[in-house]
Design a protein around this motif. Structure first.
Motif, PDB file in Angstrom:
ATOM      1  N   VAL A 113       6.279   9.355   6.374  1.00  0.00           N
ATOM      2  CA  VAL A 113       6.829  10.611   5.878  1.00  0.00           C
ATOM      3  C   VAL A 113       8.340  10.423   5.800  1.00  0.00           C
ATOM      4  O   VAL A 113       9.063  10.664   6.768  1.00  0.00           O
ATOM      5  CB  VAL A 113       6.463  11.786   6.798  1.00  0.00           C
ATOM      6  CG1 VAL A 113       6.929  13.104   6.190  1.00  0.00           C
ATOM      7  CG2 VAL A 113       4.965  11.822   7.059  1.00  0.00           C
ATOM      8  N   ASP A 181       1.997  13.741  -2.804  1.00  0.00           N
ATOM      9  CA  ASP A 181       2.448  14.596  -1.705  1.00  0.00           C
ATOM     10  C   ASP A 181       3.800  14.145  -1.129  1.00  0.00           C
ATOM     11  O   ASP A 181       4.298  14.721  -0.162  1.00  0.00           O
ATOM     12  CB  ASP A 181       1.391  14.669  -0.593  1.00  0.00           C
ATOM     13  CG  ASP A 181       1.077  13.303   0.012  1.00  0.00           C
ATOM     14  OD1 ASP A 181       1.745  12.314  -0.332  1.00  0.00           O
ATOM     15  OD2 ASP A 181       0.146  13.231   0.839  1.00  0.00           O
ATOM     16  N   ARG A 183       4.420  11.366   0.358  1.00  0.00           N
ATOM     17  CA  ARG A 183       4.261  10.460   1.481  1.00  0.00           C
ATOM     18  C   ARG A 183       3.875   9.063   0.992  1.00  0.00           C
ATOM     19  O   ARG A 183       3.353   8.905  -0.112  1.00  0.00           O
ATOM     20  CB  ARG A 183       3.217  11.001   2.463  1.00  0.00           C
ATOM     21  CG  ARG A 183       3.631  12.348   3.052  1.00  0.00           C
ATOM     22  CD  ARG A 183       2.637  12.895   4.044  1.00  0.00           C
ATOM     23  NE  ARG A 183       3.147  14.122   4.663  1.00  0.00           N
ATOM     24  CZ  ARG A 183       2.543  14.782   5.644  1.00  0.00           C
ATOM     25  NH1 ARG A 183       1.394  14.333   6.125  1.00  0.00           N
ATOM     26  NH2 ARG A 183       3.088  15.878   6.150  1.00  0.00           N
ATOM     27  N   ALA A 217      -1.556  19.583   6.434  1.00  0.00           N
ATOM     28  CA  ALA A 217      -0.538  18.937   5.600  1.00  0.00           C
ATOM     29  C   ALA A 217       0.865  19.466   5.860  1.00  0.00           C
ATOM     30  O   ALA A 217       1.849  18.721   5.753  1.00  0.00           O
ATOM     31  CB  ALA A 217      -0.897  19.114   4.124  1.00  0.00           C
ATOM     32  N   ASP A 218       0.988  20.739   6.195  1.00  0.00           N
ATOM     33  CA  ASP A 218       2.303  21.347   6.379  1.00  0.00           C
ATOM     34  C   ASP A 218       2.670  21.551   7.840  1.00  0.00           C
ATOM     35  O   ASP A 218       3.631  22.258   8.154  1.00  0.00           O
ATOM     36  CB  ASP A 218       2.365  22.690   5.638  1.00  0.00           C
ATOM     37  CG  ASP A 218       2.188  22.535   4.131  1.00  0.00           C
ATOM     38  OD1 ASP A 218       2.691  21.521   3.591  1.00  0.00           O
ATOM     39  OD2 ASP A 218       1.534  23.393   3.516  1.00  0.00           O
ATOM     40  N   THR A 219       1.932  20.942   8.747  1.00  0.00           N
ATOM     41  CA  THR A 219       2.240  21.089  10.172  1.00  0.00           C
ATOM     42  C   THR A 219       3.125  19.919  10.619  1.00  0.00           C
ATOM     43  O   THR A 219       3.210  18.895   9.939  1.00  0.00           O
ATOM     44  CB  THR A 219       0.947  21.132  11.008  1.00  0.00           C
ATOM     45  OG1 THR A 219       0.208  19.920  10.788  1.00  0.00           O
ATOM     46  CG2 THR A 219       0.082  22.314  10.588  1.00  0.00           C
ATOM     47  N   PRO A 220       3.806  20.044  11.753  1.00  0.00           N
ATOM     48  CA  PRO A 220       4.735  18.996  12.187  1.00  0.00           C
ATOM     49  C   PRO A 220       4.064  17.631  12.357  1.00  0.00           C
ATOM     50  O   PRO A 220       3.027  17.517  13.029  1.00  0.00           O
ATOM     51  CB  PRO A 220       5.260  19.525  13.530  1.00  0.00           C
ATOM     52  CG  PRO A 220       5.127  21.019  13.414  1.00  0.00           C
ATOM     53  CD  PRO A 220       3.871  21.235  12.644  1.00  0.00           C
ATOM     54  N   GLU A 361       2.578  28.685  15.714  1.00  0.00           N
ATOM     55  CA  GLU A 361       2.051  27.648  14.818  1.00  0.00           C
ATOM     56  C   GLU A 361       0.851  26.943  15.430  1.00  0.00           C
ATOM     57  O   GLU A 361      -0.088  26.580  14.716  1.00  0.00           O
ATOM     58  CB  GLU A 361       3.136  26.637  14.459  1.00  0.00           C
ATOM     59  CG  GLU A 361       2.679  25.652  13.401  1.00  0.00           C
ATOM     60  CD  GLU A 361       3.813  24.954  12.675  1.00  0.00           C
ATOM     61  OE1 GLU A 361       3.539  24.312  11.642  1.00  0.00           O
ATOM     62  OE2 GLU A 361       4.975  25.056  13.132  1.00  0.00           O
ATOM     63  N   THR A 365      -3.125  26.486  13.766  1.00  0.00           N
ATOM     64  CA  THR A 365      -3.805  25.227  13.463  1.00  0.00           C
ATOM     65  C   THR A 365      -5.234  25.171  13.988  1.00  0.00           C
ATOM     66  O   THR A 365      -5.954  24.209  13.697  1.00  0.00           O
ATOM     67  CB  THR A 365      -3.037  24.024  14.067  1.00  0.00           C
ATOM     68  OG1 THR A 365      -3.127  24.061  15.497  1.00  0.00           O
ATOM     69  CG2 THR A 365      -1.584  24.017  13.628  1.00  0.00           C
TER      70      THR A 365
END
Length: 385
Positions: A113, A181, A183, A217-220, A361, A365
Motif C-alpha cells: 500500500v 485499487d 495497491r 478495503a477501507d480499514t487501517p 471503527e 468491522t
C-alpha cells in the motif's frame, strides 16, 4: 717433558684443528645438495549439498489451499506441499511466504500500500531500488538483478535475480502488478537454478493467488484480524490491542489496556426488532442506559447496533456499542466494544480521540464470514497475529 715432545703434541693439535675447520666449511654444502622428501597434505574439498531434481510433472502442483492473512485483509491460495511461514505486516506491506524445503522453493505473496500513492509503472519500478531489494534479499549471501521489464499489457514490473546462499545458486522472479485499487500485488518466487520451469510455473499460478477482502478495503492496513470459522465471524482491531483470553468457540476478549475492550461471543436467541435489541443488551447489562438503536447490514446479515453507557461501582463512566448479528434461527454473533472513562453515545458522537474513533471503527468491522471463502480449520485457530 723435553722440547721434542712438546713440539710433536703441538703439531698433532694443529692438524686436528685444520681438519675440523675444513669439515665445518664442507658440511653445509653437502646438506644443501641433499633432497628432503616432505609429506604434503591436500585440503579436503568442501562438499556442497546438491539440489533436488525439479518436479517432472508440473500439472500436479495445484493452488488448492486457502490461507487467511492475520490482518484479515486478504486470502491467498497455495499448493499443498508449500507451508505458510513468516506472516508480516508493517503498515505498508502485508506479506506471507509459502515454503517447500524439499524443493528448496519459496513463494512470497504480499500487498503493498504505497504512501504516497503511485499511478504509473515507472513509479512502481522506482520503488524497487538497490536499498529496497537489498532488504528483501538480506537472508542471501549475495544477489544480482539480471533483468527488468515493464509489462504494460498486465500493468506489472517484472524483475529477474540470481541469488547465492551457502555456495548454492538460486534464481528468482519478482512480479509486481499495479491494480485499480492503487495497491501493488506482488508475487516473488525463488527456486534452485536447475528449476527454471518450476519457477515460471509457480509464478504463473501465483499471479491470481491473492484475493483482497472487499469488506475491509477501507480499514487501517496495519490492524490485526480475529477470525473464528467455528462461529462464522471476523473482526479487525488496532495492532496495539492484545488478545487476552478466549478462542474460537469461546468468548474472546481483546483490549487496549486501560482504554478500550472488545468482546466477541455467541449467544442463543433472536432479535427481530429495536425493542428486542434493546432488551438483549439490558439482559446482559441491567444498569445500562440505552442511547441509540439502529439497524446494521453486515455481509448479508440484517442485525442491530445498540449504543449504551453505565458506571462502574467506583463511579467511572463506560460507553459501549454492541453489534448483534443473527446467524441461523436461534444463534446470535455479538461484538461489544467498550471505551473506559468516557460518557458518550458511540453511535452519535463527533469526538475525535484516537480511542473513541478506533472503538467505533472496530465495531464497524464486525461481520459474518458467510460466502467469503475463508479457510476451515480443524483446531482453535484464528486470524489473530
Amino acid at each position: 717433558m723435553d722440547n721434542r715432545h712438546r713440539q710433536r703434541r703441538y703439531t698433532i693439535f694443529a692438524v686436528f684443528m685444520v681438519a675440523l675447520m675444513g669439515m665445518t666449511a664442507i658440511l653445509p654444502t653437502l646438506q644443501s645438495g641433499t633432497t628432503t622428501t616432505q609429506q604434503v597434505t591436500e585440503p579436503t574439498p568442501t562438499v556442497l549439498p546438491t539440489f533436488p531434481a525439479p518436479p517432472a510433472d508440473l500439472s500436479t502442483i495445484v493452488f488448492d489451499q486457502t490461507y487467511l492473512h492475520p490482518s484479515a485483509l486478504y486470502l491467498a491460495s497455495y499448493p499443498a506441499s508449500w507451508v505458510p511461514a513468516r506472516p508480516a505486516n508493517n503498515g505498508t506491506q502485508v506479506q506471507i511466504n509459502f515454503e517447500n524445503n524439499t524443493a528448496q522453493s519459496i513463494i512470497e505473496s504480499y500487498i503493498e500500500v504505497p504512501v504516497p500513492p503511485v499511478t504509473t509503472l515507472q513509479d512502481v519500478s522506482a520503488r524497487y531500488d538497490d536499498t529496497t531489494l537489498q532488504s528483501g534479499w538480506r537472508r542471501y549471501n549475495s544477489w544480482d538483478e539480471t533483468g527488468r521489464e515493464l509489462d504494460t499489457a498486465d500493468n506489472a514490473v517484472v524483475i529477474d535475480f540470481e541469488l547465492t546462499l551457502r555456495g548454492q545458486t538460486y534464481i528468482a522472479r519478482h512480479y509486481a502488478q499495479l491494480k485499480d485499487d492503487g495497491r501493488i500485488y506482488v508475487t516473488r518466487v525463488v527456486t534452485p537454478e536447475n528449476a527454471r520451469a518450476l519457477l515460471l510455473d509457480l509464478l504463473d499460478k501465483s499471479k491470481t493467488a491473492i484475493q483482497p477482502i472487499a469488506l475491509f478495503a477501507d480499514t487501517p492496513v496495519q490492524w490485526n484480524g480475529y477470525y473464528s470459522d467455528k462461529e462464522n465471524m471476523v473482526v479487525r482491531y488496532p495492532n496495539s490491542w492484545v488478545l487476552r483470553d478466549g478462542a474460537p468457540g469461546q468468548p474472546v476478549t481483546i483490549e487496549a489496556t486501560g482504554q478500550a475492550v472488545l468482546r466477541v461471543e455467541t449467544a442463543a436467541g433472536a432479535v427481530a426488532d429495536e425493542a428486542a435489541a434493546e432488551a438483549f443488551v439490558l439482559a446482559q447489562r441491567p444498569d445500562a442506559t440505552i442511547q441509540t438503536v439502529q439497524a446494521a447490514e453486515r455481509n448479508g446479515a440484517s442485525g442491530w447496533e445498540v449504543s449504551y453507557s453505565y458506571r462502574t461501582l467506583e463511579g467511572e463512566p463506560q460507553s459501549a456499542v454492541a453489534v448483534i448479528l443473527p446467524d441461523g434461527e436461534n444463534t446470535l454473533r455479538v461484538a461489544t466494544v467498550r471505551v473506559v472513562n468516557v460518557d458518550l453515545d458511540l453511535l452519535n458522537t463527533d469526538v475525535q480521540s484516537v480511542t473513541v474513533t478506533d472503538a467505533i471503527e472496530v465495531a464497524s468491522t464486525f461481520n459474518l464470514t458467510t460466502g467469503l471463502g475463508f479457510p476451515v480449520t480443524d483446531t482453535a485457530d484464528s486470524a489473530e497475529g
